[in-house]
Motif scaffolding. Sequence first.
Motif, mmCIF file in Angstrom:
data_model
loop_
_atom_site.group_PDB
_atom_site.id
_atom_site.type_symbol
_atom_site.label_atom_id
_atom_site.label_comp_id
_atom_site.label_asym_id
_atom_site.label_seq_id
_atom_site.Cartn_x
_atom_site.Cartn_y
_atom_site.Cartn_z
ATOM 1 N N ASP A 28 0.861 -1.179 0.000
ATOM 2 C CA ASP A 28 0.000 0.000 0.000
ATOM 3 C C ASP A 28 0.896 1.227 0.000
ATOM 4 O O ASP A 28 2.039 1.173 0.483
ATOM 5 N N THR A 29 0.411 2.328 -0.529
ATOM 6 C CA THR A 29 1.241 3.534 -0.574
ATOM 7 C C THR A 29 1.285 4.252 0.764
ATOM 8 O O THR A 29 2.275 4.898 1.078
ATOM 9 N N THR A 56 -3.273 1.438 -4.060
ATOM 10 C CA THR A 56 -3.392 2.837 -3.663
ATOM 11 C C THR A 56 -4.791 3.378 -3.912
ATOM 12 O O THR A 56 -5.493 2.916 -4.808
#
Length: 107
Positions: A28-29, A56
């Motif tokens: 995940d960002t 994201t």
Amino acid sequence: QERIWVGMEPLNVFSSIKKKTPDVIIMDTILENDNDGIEIVKELQQQHTIPVIYSTGNSDIATIKRLKETNPKGIIFKPIEKQMLLDIINSIFNVENNTIPKKRNSP
């Protein structure tokens, strides 16, 4: 055997990869405590060549540019569609029938 591991803290990522190298990382960002998944991948890439798929909720140009700097194998926008994720994983391993390959023996 397949290796699936879920971690939210950056320190867990680094220590876990030292113990067992995964076949692919889905990152995940934005992680807990405002940690930056893109920066974590940049650090990992200094020592490892593990394929990365980003997850994201951000589709702004600046985020996409930062993601592409790390040469990911895929970027999936939330909400994540299961089939899209499987298609990207399949393309990484060149497999059919939505199966993940058996883990090769590590040295």
